[in-house]
Design a protein around this motif. Sequence first.
Motif, mmCIF file in Angstrom:
data_model
loop_
_atom_site.group_PDB
_atom_site.id
_atom_site.type_symbol
_atom_site.label_atom_id
_atom_site.label_comp_id
_atom_site.label_asym_id
_atom_site.label_seq_id
_atom_site.Cartn_x
_atom_site.Cartn_y
_atom_site.Cartn_z
ATOM 1 N N THR A 136 0.859 -1.181 0.000
ATOM 2 C CA THR A 136 0.000 0.000 0.000
ATOM 3 C C THR A 136 0.898 1.236 0.000
ATOM 4 N N PRO A 137 0.377 2.401 -0.372
ATOM 5 C CA PRO A 137 1.217 3.611 -0.365
ATOM 6 C C PRO A 137 1.902 3.872 0.966
ATOM 7 N N THR A 138 1.175 3.743 2.071
ATOM 8 C CA THR A 138 1.789 4.004 3.374
ATOM 9 C C THR A 138 2.833 2.949 3.709
ATOM 10 N N GLU A 139 2.545 1.677 3.426
ATOM 11 C CA GLU A 139 3.531 0.617 3.648
ATOM 12 C C GLU A 139 4.796 0.879 2.853
ATOM 13 N N ARG A 140 4.624 1.321 1.623
ATOM 14 C CA ARG A 140 5.789 1.580 0.772
ATOM 15 C C ARG A 140 6.625 2.719 1.342
ATOM 16 N N ALA A 141 5.968 3.781 1.762
ATOM 17 C CA ALA A 141 6.696 4.918 2.339
ATOM 18 C C ALA A 141 7.451 4.505 3.591
ATOM 19 N N VAL A 142 6.792 3.773 4.481
ATOM 20 C CA VAL A 142 7.427 3.346 5.731
ATOM 21 C C VAL A 142 8.595 2.410 5.439
ATOM 22 N N PHE A 143 8.398 1.469 4.529
ATOM 23 C CA PHE A 143 9.473 0.527 4.203
ATOM 24 C C PHE A 143 10.689 1.252 3.633
ATOM 25 N N VAL A 144 10.452 2.137 2.682
ATOM 26 C CA VAL A 144 11.556 2.863 2.045
ATOM 27 C C VAL A 144 12.308 3.717 3.061
ATOM 28 N N LEU A 145 11.574 4.472 3.866
ATOM 29 C CA LEU A 145 12.224 5.374 4.812
ATOM 30 C C LEU A 145 12.976 4.616 5.903
ATOM 31 N N ARG A 146 12.434 3.476 6.317
ATOM 32 C CA ARG A 146 13.070 2.720 7.397
ATOM 33 C C ARG A 146 14.186 1.814 6.899
ATOM 34 N N GLU A 147 13.889 0.986 5.894
ATOM 35 C CA GLU A 147 14.824 -0.049 5.463
ATOM 36 C C GLU A 147 15.921 0.487 4.547
ATOM 37 N N VAL A 148 15.614 1.497 3.758
ATOM 38 C CA VAL A 148 16.597 2.016 2.807
ATOM 39 C C VAL A 148 17.340 3.221 3.379
ATOM 40 N N PHE A 149 16.595 4.132 4.014
ATOM 41 C CA PHE A 149 17.210 5.376 4.467
ATOM 42 C C PHE A 149 17.413 5.436 5.977
ATOM 43 N N ALA A 150 17.018 4.375 6.684
ATOM 44 C CA ALA A 150 17.291 4.224 8.121
ATOM 45 C C ALA A 150 16.787 5.394 8.956
ATOM 46 N N LEU A 151 15.645 5.961 8.598
ATOM 47 C CA LEU A 151 15.066 7.025 9.410
ATOM 48 C C LEU A 151 14.484 6.435 10.687
ATOM 49 N N GLY A 152 14.470 7.221 11.749
ATOM 50 C CA GLY A 152 13.880 6.785 13.003
ATOM 51 C C GLY A 152 12.365 6.707 12.894
ATOM 52 N N TYR A 153 11.766 5.898 13.772
ATOM 53 C CA TYR A 153 10.311 5.748 13.738
ATOM 54 C C TYR A 153 9.610 7.068 14.029
ATOM 55 N N ALA A 157 6.969 8.638 11.485
ATOM 56 C CA ALA A 157 5.616 8.907 11.965
ATOM 57 C C ALA A 157 5.149 10.300 11.557
ATOM 58 N N GLU A 158 6.060 11.265 11.654
ATOM 59 C CA GLU A 158 5.716 12.624 11.228
ATOM 60 C C GLU A 158 5.487 12.696 9.728
ATOM 61 N N GLN A 164 3.863 6.466 16.286
ATOM 62 C CA GLN A 164 5.046 5.617 16.208
ATOM 63 C C GLN A 164 4.679 4.147 16.342
ATOM 64 N N ALA A 165 3.710 3.848 17.192
ATOM 65 C CA ALA A 165 3.285 2.456 17.351
ATOM 66 C C ALA A 165 2.718 1.909 16.045
ATOM 67 N N ALA A 166 1.917 2.737 15.373
ATOM 68 C CA ALA A 166 1.341 2.304 14.096
ATOM 69 C C ALA A 166 2.434 2.105 13.047
ATOM 70 N N VAL A 167 3.412 3.003 13.039
ATOM 71 C CA VAL A 167 4.508 2.910 12.074
ATOM 72 C C VAL A 167 5.311 1.628 12.289
ATOM 73 N N ARG A 168 5.537 1.263 13.541
ATOM 74 C CA ARG A 168 6.269 0.025 13.828
ATOM 75 C C ARG A 168 5.512 -1.194 13.295
ATOM 76 N N GLN A 169 4.213 -1.199 13.457
ATOM 77 C CA GLN A 169 3.404 -2.303 12.954
ATOM 78 C C GLN A 169 3.429 -2.348 11.433
ATOM 79 N N ILE A 170 3.314 -1.179 10.815
ATOM 80 C CA ILE A 170 3.342 -1.097 9.350
ATOM 81 C C ILE A 170 4.690 -1.569 8.824
#
Length: 310
Positions: A136-153, A157-158, A164-170
């Motif tokens: 999904t669009p949000t899953e893709r954004a979270v995955f890219v920002l976390r796994e590729v660019f190592a941004l903090g939760y 979230a911002e 942050q809890a939702a972002v961790r689940q996503i």
Amino acid sequence: MNDRTTGDGTRNTSGPTARHDRMDRVTQPFVAHRNLLFTVAYEMLGSAADAEDVLQETWLRWVGVDPDTVRDQRAYLVRITTRQALSQLRALGRRKESYVGPWLPEPLLTTPDVAEDVELADSVSMAMLLVLETLTPTERAVFVLREVFALGYDEIAEAVDKSQAAVRQIAHRARAHVAARRPRGAVSAAETRRTVEAFQQAVETGDLQRLLELLAPDVVLLTDGGGVVRAAPAPVVGADQVAQVLGRIADAMSLQPTQINGDPALIVRLGGEIDTVLALRVDDSLVTGLYAVRNPEKLSRLERATTLRR
């Protein structure tokens, strides 16, 4: 000069010099992070043209911000870019619903340093971008920002307007989804290059037996013509069927090895002009996926390398 001392001894900072100084403070961080921002947008959208539109919107919003009030300018710019890309991604999804035939990401001619960054090369590969299309669009954004660019939760979230809890689940859900669809066996860059070279030679010489040895039994060929040029309207599946299609290439076209999206690939030329970009997915030394981009609108960035950054 408008920037001068007034009668009460204060400095007038409302003139052209002050405005020029402010513009410098706005422009410098944007230029410094532009390649990173483009990479974020491209990984979310799979389209360089749409990524450029996102950067234009990001700039228009950034220019209205006082940079002196921003603690982390890189994170702030990434946040703006992510929000704009999410909006564009939803619109792009609607366009894809009416797209003629298979949709493939826009291929990029990449610089050698992209291939040297294994994680970046993997994240922008045609195979991975297609995997990201299933999120999904949000899953893709979270995955890219976390796994590729190592941004903090907290930063993510911002950017996606979630807790942050939702972002961790996503993030957990997206990682599991991507892991299930990653290449079956880890292949080194050197091994991929050897496989692509052998593939090119087999196609050019018409060596059908060698070609069948290189193709996985369940290999899939996707051809993106965008309804503009001739292309297979549906995936071509199976080594025999794919080999038959490839056998028709060598007679009229030439193959040029190159680096596309961080991986070895081939540019197919007809009469000296670029006709197709052919990217390969290699698993366990076998070609399991072939991505043939023929839509002329997606072949405009192949004359010069695109710089990607993490």
